[in-house]
Write a protein that holds these residues in place. Structure first.
Motif, PDB file in Angstrom:
ATOM      1  N   GLY A   1      -1.029  -2.768  -3.175  1.00  0.00           N
ATOM      2  CA  GLY A   1      -1.815  -2.704  -2.243  1.00  0.00           C
ATOM      3  C   GLY A   1      -2.702  -3.846  -2.058  1.00  0.00           C
TER       4      GLY A   1
ATOM      5  N   SER B   1       0.923  -1.151   0.078  1.00  0.00           N
ATOM      6  CA  SER B   1      -0.079  -0.071  -0.096  1.00  0.00           C
ATOM      7  C   SER B   1       0.797   1.387  -0.177  1.00  0.00           C
ATOM      8  CB  SER B   1      -1.027   0.165   1.267  1.00  0.00           C
ATOM      9  OG  SER B   1      -0.185  -0.020   2.330  1.00  0.00           O
ATOM     10  N   LYS B   2       0.247   2.285  -0.355  1.00  0.00           N
ATOM     11  CA  LYS B   2       0.912   3.527  -0.487  1.00  0.00           C
ATOM     12  C   LYS B   2       1.928   3.853   0.613  1.00  0.00           C
ATOM     13  CE  LYS B   2      -1.128   5.628  -4.700  1.00  0.00           C
ATOM     14  NZ  LYS B   2      -1.714   7.118  -5.357  1.00  0.00           N
TER      15      LYS B   2
END
Length: 462
Positions: A457, A376-377
């Protein structure tokens, strides 16, 4: 890219001068290898604090500060009059390089769309590998003409250029476009545990070849204890809402976990060979430093073009295929290196070096991006920091391991590196060291085959 070129050049170019430096300070291999491994130890510390430094100070201030530190290390090493001063300069350079090197992967994953990331990685890699490609050639000439001190000054123009570019193009914001948050607290306990464990590991490896096996055992036990306490502390920090030094949630992603294993073993083989090859050419084959650089130069150019080509394949070919091919070619170059002797034409040595660099060209653009794509970011900065830390930790282990195994095998064959003349026994010791690196690549291939590509993600890789 320019900042990374400076940091990589400071990492690799010193290897060309290790024989001259060992003679100047009257050091054996187990001590002089700290010129390389000391850099790597401090780099591991720098890599661990990169997410915190970026969040607290932002991209621009981080880049300028690290380039100033790298500049100070280069000048300090060039004017050093004692070996401890050289080590201090290398530690400063390593800290700067450690902070800088995870940043490009963060930028590429955040600034480019998935369809453009492989191409960006390839273009970036082509530029960056020109530094180690050109560096040994120029460094070898400088060592022959002006002595080992001159190579430390090669980073100076790159540092000045990077500082100017940072003020022109690099944003002052932190990752994600947010403003830098000065209130964030660094996990000092985790940092001390990670640093202490790394030092215990490397010193324990050195002592394994020394007279005190008891000391070696205690240091290695200390390294293992530091690892367990570090993991426990990171879990507690995350559970109590504090920001851990290393986010262990990263390793819940199977692809990232396998990529981390590959990165550690690959770092061991890569940096071990970067240390071993110049020493082999100068102390085994009795080639001058300037010729060593010339021999490695074609391999560096081939690596640059290989990275550019492979970068375009990252989205079309599974990561495990590219990384496995690269590791197999790297292992093959190590297996073939023992065919080189005093009477062997130099083109054979150049060919085997090129084969290994082609292998690196398959690994470099794909391993980090492929391993971090499922994250995920918010985990990307931590992922870049951790995987680079593990690669550099493997590298520091590899340099120590190669130096220790080489000296052990030379003594077992009845020779010594203090002997100015080479011998068949010395070449046999080098050959056994190359076989060790090939075996490490074989272990890494097993982990590389477990890599699975999945969207960013996604929990599919968990």
């Amino acid at each position: 890219m320019v900042g990374t070129m400076a940091s990589i050049m400071s990492s690799t170019i010193v290897n060309v001068a290790i024989p001259d430096m060992s003679h100047h300070f009257t050091l054996d291999q187990s001590r002089v290898q700290w010129v390389s491994s000391g850099f790597m130890v401090s780099s591991t510390v720098g890599m661990l604090v990169t997410p915190w430094v970026l969040g607290r100070f932002g991209y621009r201030m981080t880049y300028v500060a690290t380039m100033l530190l790298l500049l100070a290390g280069g000048i300090g090493g060039g004017v050093a009059t004692a070996f401890w001063m050289v080590l201090a300069a290398r530690v400063a350079e390593g800290l700067a390089a450690g902070v800088v090197q995870p940043i490009p992967a963060i930028v590429m994953l955040r600034a480019f769309e998935p369809s453009e990331q492989g191409r960006a990685s390839g273009m970036f890699g082509m530029g960056v590998v020109l530094a180690p490609a050109i560096g040994p050639s120029i460094g070898g000439l400088l060592v022959d003409w002006f002595g080992w001190r001159s190579i430390f000054f090669m980073v100076v123009p790159f540092c000045f250029a990077s500082i100017a570019l940072a003020y022109t193009f690099v944003p002052a914001s932190a990752p994600g476009g947010a403003q830098a948050q000065r209130g964030a607290q660094l996990d000092w306990r985790g940092l001390v545990l990670a640093s202490g464990g790394t030092l215990c590991l490397l010193n324990g490896l050195v002592e394994l070849h020394g007279r005190s096996h008891t000391t070696a055992g205690l240091l290695l036990i200390g390294a293992a204890l530091a690892l367990f306490v570090f993991i426990a502390w990171q879990r507690r920090a995350a559970a109590t809402g504090r920001e851990p030094l290393m986010n262990l949630a990263l390793f819940g992603y199977r692809t990232y976990a396998m990529g981390s294993i590959v990165a550690f073993i690959y770092g061991t083989a890569l940096f071990g060979s970067t240390y071993l090859l110049p020493v082999f050419m100068q102390m085994g084959l009795k080639l001058p430093a300037s010729q060593v650089g010339t021999i490695l130069f074609p391999a560096g150019l081939v690596l640059a073009f290989t990275i550019g080509g492979v970068g375009r394949l990252v989205r079309r070919v599974p990561t495990r295929v590219l990384v496995t091919i690269g590791l197999a070619l790297l292992a093959a170059s190590f297996v073939l290196m023992p065919t080189v002797g005093l009477a062997t034409p130099l083109w054979v040595l150049v060919t085997w070096a090129i084969l290994g660099r082609i292998g690196l060209g398959f690994i470099l653009p794909s391993l980090n991006l492929g391993s971090m794509r499922p994250l995920s970011k918010e985990l990307i900065p931590h992922g870049a920091s951790a995987i680079n830390f593990l690669r550099m930790l493997g590298g520091a282990t590899g340099v120590s391991l190669c130096a220790i195994v080489l000296e052990w095998r030379i003594a077992a064959h009845g020779d010594s590196l203090a002997n100015p003349q080479t011998s068949a026994a010395r070449l046999a010791a080098f050959n056994e060291s190359f076989f060790l690196l090939a075996a490490l690549c074989g272990v890494a291939i097993v982990a590389a085959l477990q890599l699975r590509d999945s969207p960013r993600g996604s929990t599919a890789g968990k």
